[in-house]
Design a protein around this motif. Structure first.
Motif, PDB file in Angstrom:
ATOM      1  N   ALA A 185      30.954 -55.943  34.591  1.00  0.00           N
ATOM      2  CA  ALA A 185      31.810 -56.401  35.686  1.00  0.00           C
ATOM      3  C   ALA A 185      31.427 -57.796  36.165  1.00  0.00           C
ATOM      4  O   ALA A 185      32.293 -58.636  36.447  1.00  0.00           O
ATOM      5  N   VAL A 186      30.118 -58.060  36.235  1.00  0.00           N
ATOM      6  CA  VAL A 186      29.672 -59.385  36.700  1.00  0.00           C
ATOM      7  C   VAL A 186      30.095 -60.479  35.726  1.00  0.00           C
ATOM      8  O   VAL A 186      30.605 -61.535  36.134  1.00  0.00           O
ATOM      9  N   VAL A 205      24.680 -48.843  36.634  1.00  0.00           N
ATOM     10  CA  VAL A 205      24.006 -50.050  37.130  1.00  0.00           C
ATOM     11  C   VAL A 205      23.594 -50.970  35.982  1.00  0.00           C
ATOM     12  O   VAL A 205      23.744 -52.199  36.063  1.00  0.00           O
ATOM     13  N   TYR A 247      18.941 -55.894  38.427  1.00  0.00           N
ATOM     14  CA  TYR A 247      19.617 -54.620  38.170  1.00  0.00           C
ATOM     15  C   TYR A 247      18.697 -53.429  38.426  1.00  0.00           C
ATOM     16  O   TYR A 247      19.135 -52.410  38.991  1.00  0.00           O
ATOM     17  N   TYR A 302      19.155 -50.477  41.016  1.00  0.00           N
ATOM     18  CA  TYR A 302      19.139 -49.085  40.559  1.00  0.00           C
ATOM     19  C   TYR A 302      18.173 -48.242  41.391  1.00  0.00           C
ATOM     20  O   TYR A 302      18.474 -47.086  41.748  1.00  0.00           O
ATOM     21  N   VAL A 358      27.657 -52.596  35.699  1.00  0.00           N
ATOM     22  CA  VAL A 358      27.543 -53.766  36.585  1.00  0.00           C
ATOM     23  C   VAL A 358      27.450 -55.078  35.801  1.00  0.00           C
ATOM     24  O   VAL A 358      28.129 -56.052  36.141  1.00  0.00           O
ATOM     25  N   SER A 395      26.204 -64.685  34.949  1.00  0.00           N
ATOM     26  CA  SER A 395      25.481 -63.709  35.746  1.00  0.00           C
ATOM     27  C   SER A 395      24.456 -64.429  36.623  1.00  0.00           C
ATOM     28  O   SER A 395      24.347 -65.669  36.595  1.00  0.00           O
TER      29      SER A 395
END
Length: 309
Positions: A74-75, A67, A33, A37, A71, A83
């Motif tokens: 959503a993942v 991010v 991440y 970013y 994110v 993940s």
């Protein structure tokens, strides 16, 4: 193992993930991440170079929240709790009843993760995971989720101990066709773990299993043979029969020649042709010449009139 009971009263045996594996998964996720970013941040700096400093700061904060918070939510929602870090470590987030998580579960976990993981550098999450019986952090407690291990190392199959030499081949005439597969499995599990049991408990279990085998086969157990040795000999006899049945040559298999190589079958001799006997023909009598037939006068043509008298 964690015994979780579903709504259908089904007990699920799940293996909760502990702190080391969860920390490694979170670390891998954060590396991915933060890399994303940094890339997005430099792209936005180039794209917003004409804005003032306040606008650039607002864009940077929004990108950071998107991010590092949006994110992951959503993942986890789209992958049903897997993940990139959890996928690499063999972990997965599930509900307390063992089902896949939804958006609300991922949202609560992501919102609490900002406080547990980012603002306190993981201190609160580590303490909560160590205190919890199933290794859950505060986000799991509030969301009603659990992180489990999907990749569990398989147990090594222990071989069945061989029977005493004086019992080898003694039960070759025993009929084992009526013994069910469940009883064979129970006998195998007992023989592979009998050294780990209490001697008295193991003797009771061996006697019970031997009685079940005797009841299925219909033949009494030989006198003076211990129950465990009887079970070893019976299992060895069954394995020998299965091996003989599996490696038995088929009806069209050629015998083995020199060096274990199969020899070519000899050509079959041609079968003699049998000619059926011919029945004798009876003599034919001479036929007399046919006489010429007398001329036949044509019949009078019917005209509808009677001839004169």
């Amino acid at each position: 193992m964690s015994g979780l009971v579903t709504g259908d009263a089904v007990v699920l045996g799940l293996r909760p993930a502990r702190l080391p594996s969860r920390a490694l998964a979170v670390l891998l996720d954060l590396v991915v991440y933060f890399t994303a970013y940094v890339v997005v941040f430099f792209v936005l700096v180039l794209a917003t170079s004409g804005l003032d400093e306040a606008a650039q700061a607002a864009v940077a904060v929004a990108t950071l929240l998107l991010v590092l918070v949006g994110v992951p939510i959503a993942v986890e929602t789209l992958s049903h709790g897997r993940s990139l870090g959890k996928l690499a470590c063999g972990l997965r987030v599930v509900r307390e009843d063992g089902g896949p998580i939804r958006f609300r579960h991922a949202l609560v976990r992501g919102a609490m993760g900002v406080v547990e993981l980012l603002m306190t550098f993981g201190t609160v999450a580590c303490v909560a995971s160590l205190v919890s019986e199933r290794g859950r952090r505060l986000g799991d407690v509030f969301a009603g989720t659990l992180v489990i291990r999907e990749r569990v190392p398989g147990a090594r199959v222990m071989p069945v101990p061989p029977p005493p030499p004086w019992l080898a081949g003694r039960f070759s005439a025993l009929d084992l066709s009526a013994v069910p597969d469940g009883l064979w499995l129970a006998i195998r599990q007992y023989l592979t773990r009998m050294n780990q049991l209490d001697p008295h408990t193991g003797a009771v279990m061996a006697a019970r299993l031997a009685d079940d085998v005797v009841a299925r086969t219909g033949a009494p157990a030989p006198a003076g043979v211990p129950a465990a040795a009887f079970l070893m000999a019976v299992v060895h006899e069954r394995q020998s029969r299965d091996a003989a049945r599996a490696f038995a040559p088929g009806p069209g298999t050629a015998p083995a020649g020199y060096g274990g190589m199969p020899t070519a079958p000899a050509p079959a001799a041609p079968a003699p042709q049998v000619v059926p006997p011919v029945a004798p023909v009876a003599p034919v009598a001479p036929v007399a010449p046919a006489r010429p037939a007398a001329p036949v006068e044509p019949a009078p043509r019917a005209t509808g009139f009677a001839p004169p008298g």
